[in-house]
Design a protein around this motif. Structure first.
Motif, short mmCIF file in Angstrom:
data_model
loop_
_atom_site.label_atom_id
_atom_site.label_comp_id
_atom_site.label_asym_id
_atom_site.label_seq_id
_atom_site.Cartn_x
_atom_site.Cartn_y
_atom_site.Cartn_z
N GLY A 106 43.59 54.68 34.18
CA GLY A 106 43.50 53.29 34.59
C GLY A 106 43.44 53.17 36.10
O GLY A 106 43.64 54.15 36.82
N GLY A 107 43.20 51.97 36.57
CA GLY A 107 43.13 51.72 38.01
C GLY A 107 44.50 51.56 38.65
O GLY A 107 44.64 51.64 39.86
N ALA A 168 43.62 47.33 36.81
CA ALA A 168 43.85 47.18 38.25
C ALA A 168 45.27 46.69 38.46
O ALA A 168 45.97 46.39 37.49
CB ALA A 168 42.85 46.18 38.84
N ARG A 169 45.69 46.60 39.69
CA ARG A 169 47.04 46.09 40.00
C ARG A 169 47.03 44.57 39.82
O ARG A 169 46.83 43.82 40.77
CB ARG A 169 47.43 46.47 41.43
CG ARG A 169 48.87 46.23 41.75
CD ARG A 169 49.20 46.69 43.16
NE ARG A 169 49.44 48.11 43.16
CZ ARG A 169 50.62 48.67 43.45
NH1 ARG A 169 51.64 47.92 43.76
NH2 ARG A 169 50.76 49.97 43.43
N LEU A 170 47.26 44.14 38.60
CA LEU A 170 47.15 42.74 38.21
C LEU A 170 48.52 42.08 38.10
O LEU A 170 49.54 42.77 37.94
CB LEU A 170 46.43 42.65 36.85
CG LEU A 170 44.98 43.12 36.88
CD1 LEU A 170 44.47 43.38 35.48
CD2 LEU A 170 44.11 42.09 37.58
N PRO A 171 48.58 40.75 38.17
CA PRO A 171 49.85 40.05 37.99
C PRO A 171 50.43 40.34 36.60
O PRO A 171 49.69 40.50 35.63
CB PRO A 171 49.47 38.58 38.11
CG PRO A 171 48.16 38.56 38.82
CD PRO A 171 47.47 39.82 38.44
N PHE A 172 51.77 40.40 36.54
CA PHE A 172 52.43 40.61 35.26
C PHE A 172 53.74 39.83 35.24
O PHE A 172 54.27 39.43 36.26
CB PHE A 172 52.69 42.10 35.00
CG PHE A 172 53.70 42.73 35.92
CD1 PHE A 172 55.04 42.83 35.55
CD2 PHE A 172 53.32 43.23 37.16
CE1 PHE A 172 55.97 43.41 36.38
CE2 PHE A 172 54.25 43.81 38.01
CZ PHE A 172 55.58 43.90 37.62
N ARG A 173 54.24 39.61 34.02
CA ARG A 173 55.53 38.96 33.85
C ARG A 173 56.34 39.76 32.83
O ARG A 173 55.78 40.47 31.99
CB ARG A 173 55.39 37.51 33.42
CG ARG A 173 54.82 37.33 32.02
CD ARG A 173 54.71 35.88 31.64
NE ARG A 173 53.99 35.75 30.36
CZ ARG A 173 53.71 34.60 29.80
NH1 ARG A 173 54.05 33.46 30.39
NH2 ARG A 173 53.07 34.56 28.65
N VAL A 174 57.66 39.61 32.93
CA VAL A 174 58.58 40.28 32.01
C VAL A 174 59.60 39.24 31.57
O VAL A 174 60.16 38.52 32.40
CB VAL A 174 59.31 41.46 32.71
CG1 VAL A 174 60.23 42.17 31.73
CG2 VAL A 174 58.31 42.42 33.34
N HIS A 187 44.72 39.17 32.71
CA HIS A 187 43.39 39.74 32.74
C HIS A 187 42.75 39.60 34.11
O HIS A 187 41.87 40.38 34.47
CB HIS A 187 42.49 39.03 31.71
CG HIS A 187 42.88 39.36 30.29
ND1 HIS A 187 42.44 38.61 29.23
CD2 HIS A 187 43.66 40.33 29.76
CE1 HIS A 187 42.93 39.12 28.11
NE2 HIS A 187 43.68 40.15 28.41
N THR A 188 43.14 38.57 34.87
CA THR A 188 42.55 38.33 36.19
C THR A 188 43.64 38.06 37.21
O THR A 188 44.79 37.88 36.88
CB THR A 188 41.60 37.12 36.16
OG1 THR A 188 42.36 35.97 35.77
CG2 THR A 188 40.45 37.33 35.20
N TRP A 189 43.23 37.99 38.46
CA TRP A 189 44.16 37.70 39.56
C TRP A 189 44.44 36.24 39.62
O TRP A 189 43.79 35.36 39.41
CB TRP A 189 43.57 38.15 40.90
CG TRP A 189 43.60 39.63 41.07
CD1 TRP A 189 44.62 40.35 41.60
CD2 TRP A 189 42.60 40.58 40.68
NE1 TRP A 189 44.30 41.68 41.58
CE2 TRP A 189 43.07 41.86 41.02
CE3 TRP A 189 41.38 40.49 40.08
CZ2 TRP A 189 42.35 43.01 40.81
CZ3 TRP A 189 40.66 41.64 39.86
CH2 TRP A 189 41.14 42.88 40.22
#
Length: 189
Positions: A106-107, A168-174, A187-189
């Protein structure tokens, strides 16, 4: 002067109406516009953590593809406590305990630590059958928009480590819901 202000207000209102109608018409024909309006990317891509301990073992890891994000769920069935976690991007996934590098496709690599062992703390018997450096058992991410690879890191000193390869280094939440820890990657920035 008053006539100029009135004309400017009418022109601004007409422009907003035309733009709004055009956007609505385009959104009805194109999923991208509808998704862009609904999908949030305000989660950020920085480290996210909570420091709670857990004695219940990890039972399962599963994934799901959604319209705006790909999701990974960690099932810790039976817990009534808050789950502890430490989730962030790393350049290389190093196996907890040994330090051995684990290749992840992956990126970008999202390293996920969950403060729940993959073994029964009473007996030491495996509960979740992950093998160091191998893809997560039973997880198929074929066709996902963001997820590229999954790797089991280790279960060491009461916590479980997973590597998630993303596009890619994309936004994420936990977040936690009941006895599950959820990691969503946009999926996107």
């Amino acid at each position: 002067m008053r006539l100029l202000r009135t004309a400017a207000a009418v022109l601004a209102l007409a422009s907003a109406t035309v733009a709004g109608t055009a956007g609505t018409a385009w959104a009805a024909d194109g999923r991208a516009a509808a998704s862009a309006q609904v999908c949030s990317t305000a989660w950020g891509s920085g480290l996210k953590s909570a420091g709670h301990s857990q004695t219940e073992p990890l039972k399962n890891i599963r994934t799901g593809a959604h319209e705006c994000y790909d999701r990974m769920v960690f099932d810790v069935t039976g817990t009534t406590e808050q789950l502890g976690y430490h989730v962030g991007y790393v350049d290389v996934l190093h196996q907890d305990g040994s330090g051995k590098p684990i290749p992840v496709k992956g990126g970008a690599i999202l390293q996920i630590y969950l403060t729940a062992p993959s073994y029964d703390p009473q007996t030491g018997a495996a509960v979740y059958a992950g093998t160091a450096g191998q893809p997560l058992p039973g997880v198929d991410i074929t066709g996902y928009q963001t997820f590229r690879d999954t790797r089991f890191g280790a279960s060491f000193e009461g916590q479980t480590q997973v590597g998630l390869g993303v596009r890619a280094r994309l936004p994420f939440r936990v977040f936690q819901t009941g006895d599950r820890l959820v990691v969503d990657v946009a999926h996107t920035w």
